[in-house]
Scaffold this active site. Structure first.
Site, PDB file in Angstrom:
ATOM      1  N   CYS A   1      31.635 -52.019  26.578  1.00 25.07           N
ATOM      2  CA  CYS A   1      30.557 -52.005  25.586  1.00 25.07           C
ATOM      3  C   CYS A   1      29.282 -51.482  26.217  1.00 25.07           C
ATOM      4  CB  CYS A   1      30.328 -53.399  25.029  1.00 25.07           C
ATOM      5  SG  CYS A   1      29.402 -54.451  26.150  1.00 25.07           S
ATOM      6  N   ASP A   2      28.251 -51.413  25.399  1.00 24.43           N
ATOM      7  CA  ASP A   2      26.966 -50.954  25.894  1.00 24.43           C
ATOM      8  C   ASP A   2      25.815 -51.662  25.212  1.00 24.43           C
ATOM      9  OD1 ASP A   2      25.439 -49.236  27.585  1.00 24.43           O
ATOM     10  OD2 ASP A   2      25.018 -47.940  25.889  1.00 24.43           O
TER      11      ASP A   2
END
Length: 103
Positions: free
Chosen positions: A16-17
């Site tokens: 994810c980010d």
């Protein structure tokens, strides 16, 4: 296309980010689904994908960055929905059944 042999997957990474927590929920769900499969499910930032990842699942908009970080040969499965996405479901099913899928 890349073939994933579900019988050989030992480490699945949810990359994810955004840091919103949705990907952590997905990782937790996948851990439960795969607990009897001998697969380690980990959560990672997209730029810190471990070198020993066998498969990476990530949001569509992060797929290109995940492919760069994961390196050549590591399948990256983009998804749209954090829960119930068909692409992730196919990977889980292949791991659970020890079958191969093309992605």
């Amino acid at each position: 296309m890349v073939t994933i042999d579900g019988a050989n997957v030992k480490k699945l990474i949810v990359a994810c980010d955004a840091g919103m927590g949705s990907s952590i929920m997905l990782a937790t769900t996948l851990k439960k689904q795969l607990k009897n499969s001998g697969v380690t499910v980990e959560h990672s930032a997209v730029h810190e994908i471990p070198a020993d990842a066998d498969v990476v699942v990530t949001q569509n908009n992060l797929a290109a960055r995940a492919r760069e970080a994961a390196g050549e040969g590591t399948p990256v499965i983009p998804f749209q929905l954090f829960m119930g996405d068909p692409a992730v479901a196919r990977v889980v099913e292949a791991i659970q059944n020890g079958t191969s899928i093309e992605v």
